[in-house]
Design an enzyme around this catalytic site. Structure first.
Site, PDB file in Angstrom:
ATOM      1  N   SER A 155      11.398  -5.603  39.989  1.00 42.49           N
ATOM      2  CA  SER A 155      12.407  -7.060  39.502  1.00 42.49           C
ATOM      3  C   SER A 155      13.797  -6.615  40.926  1.00 42.49           C
ATOM      4  O   SER A 155      13.904  -5.632  40.516  1.00 42.49           O
ATOM      5  CB  SER A 155      12.668  -6.385  37.686  1.00 42.49           C
ATOM      6  OG  SER A 155      14.168  -7.403  37.996  1.00 42.49           O
TER       7      SER A 155
ATOM      8  N   ASN B 208      16.417 -12.206  32.938  1.00 40.43           N
ATOM      9  CA  ASN B 208      15.504 -12.221  31.148  1.00 40.43           C
ATOM     10  C   ASN B 208      13.972 -10.916  31.672  1.00 40.43           C
ATOM     11  O   ASN B 208      14.113 -10.172  30.959  1.00 40.43           O
ATOM     12  CB  ASN B 208      14.578 -13.289  32.166  1.00 40.43           C
ATOM     13  CG  ASN B 208      15.698 -14.548  31.317  1.00 40.43           C
ATOM     14  OD1 ASN B 208      16.251 -14.563  30.448  1.00 40.43           O
ATOM     15  ND2 ASN B 208      14.667 -15.729  31.691  1.00 40.43           N
ATOM     16  N   GLU B 209      13.927 -10.692  33.060  1.00 38.57           N
ATOM     17  CA  GLU B 209      13.112  -9.530  33.426  1.00 38.57           C
ATOM     18  C   GLU B 209      13.615  -8.221  32.893  1.00 38.57           C
ATOM     19  O   GLU B 209      13.179  -7.312  32.401  1.00 38.57           O
ATOM     20  CB  GLU B 209      12.630  -9.602  34.755  1.00 38.57           C
ATOM     21  CG  GLU B 209      12.049 -10.738  35.073  1.00 38.57           C
ATOM     22  CD  GLU B 209      12.123 -10.874  36.709  1.00 38.57           C
ATOM     23  OE1 GLU B 209      11.606 -11.463  37.415  1.00 38.57           O
ATOM     24  OE2 GLU B 209      12.339  -9.888  37.548  1.00 38.57           O
ATOM     25  N   LEU B 210      15.125  -7.686  33.232  1.00 42.96           N
ATOM     26  CA  LEU B 210      15.528  -6.866  32.557  1.00 42.96           C
ATOM     27  C   LEU B 210      15.253  -6.134  31.053  1.00 42.96           C
ATOM     28  O   LEU B 210      15.447  -5.181  31.243  1.00 42.96           O
ATOM     29  CB  LEU B 210      17.090  -6.559  33.321  1.00 42.96           C
ATOM     30  CG  LEU B 210      17.881  -5.725  32.912  1.00 42.96           C
ATOM     31  CD1 LEU B 210      18.108  -4.624  34.162  1.00 42.96           C
ATOM     32  CD2 LEU B 210      19.583  -5.805  32.550  1.00 42.96           C
TER      33      LEU B 210
END
Length: 250
Positions: free
Chosen positions: A17, A91-93
């Protein structure tokens, strides 16, 4: 004919990411190459995050990155001063944090040209990017914003690597790879030539059996070829060619 690959373990997948095309073309590309050399599946989102922000979330396949994270064994979160300007990265986090909290994913934060305090305290360029993202999304004092900040700080406190402690990117990449190998020890065990030859011969035997029993004699009259030394000689010649080409590329 492509031969099936036989492996003792499935290749682990690592999710990366990060934010920024400059980072993608530079540091991230070096990390990806090192991981692939270690026979690791790597997922890097090749989408332009800036384009994603302009078009809006409905134009991006959210389910894809969630699925990729769920299929990964470890995630690398590369914090840079631009990381928090991307809603997609945040959002990935949060998804990564959720999986880590459930014990289903390992994570290694990397602070690239940004320090831990700036990330933890939302200071400097990192903090300004986060504030701008919040303002753009209209999330001031929103519960979701506090959740994102909590996820960010939780990930940032994990054992990490900081670029400022290394003289160059190559040393940093090497340290990251060694850190990953400690978390996933078996990725460092590359096959010996003997193991590769054994796997090749096993694959050849399976293909030979399939060809011998399922190819009509009208299509290939010399089916005995697949159970003769000539077949295995051809397989080994191709193996030598492939192995030589890999060595040249390295």
């Amino acid at each position: 004919m492509t031969m099936p690959a036989f492996r003792r373990r499935p290749r682990p997948q690592i999710y990366i990411s990060f934010q920024g095309n400059d980072l993608r073309k530079g540091f991230v590309s070096h990390v990806v190459k090192a991981l692939k050399d270690a026979r690791v599946n790597v997922f890097v989102d090749n989408a332009d995050h800036d384009q994603w922000e302009r078009k809006g979330p409905h134009h991006h396949d959210d389910h894809l990155f969630v699925r990729r994270i769920h299929n990964s064994k470890l995630a690398l979160v590369i914090f840079s001063d631009q990381y928090a300007e991307s809603q997609q990265c945040l959002n990935e986090l949060t998804t990564i944090h959720e999986r880590v909290s459930e014990g289903k994913l390992m994570v290694i934060p990397i602070f690239y040209k940004v320090n831990i305090e700036e990330v933890n305290n939302l200071e400097g360029r990192f903090g300004k990017c986060f504030d701008e993202m919040v303002r753009t999304q209209g999330r001031q004092n929103h519960q979701l914003t506090h959740h994102i900040v909590g996820c960010l700080r939780s990930i940032a406190r994990k054992p990490s690597f900081t670029s400022g402690y290394y003289s160059n990117d190559s040393d940093l990449v090497e340290a990251i790879i060694q850190g990953i190998k400690k978390k996933i020890p078996y990725i460092s065990a590359k096959q010996t030539i003997g193991e590769e030859v054994s796997a090749e011969l096993l694959s050849a035997s399976v293909v030979a059996a399939l060809c011998f029993y399922f190819i009509p004699i009208s299509v290939f009259p010399d089916l005995g070829f697949f159970i003769s030394p000539r077949w295995y000689l051809a397989v080994m010649l191709l193996f030598v060619v492939r192995h030589s080409l890999r060595s040249i590329q390295r």
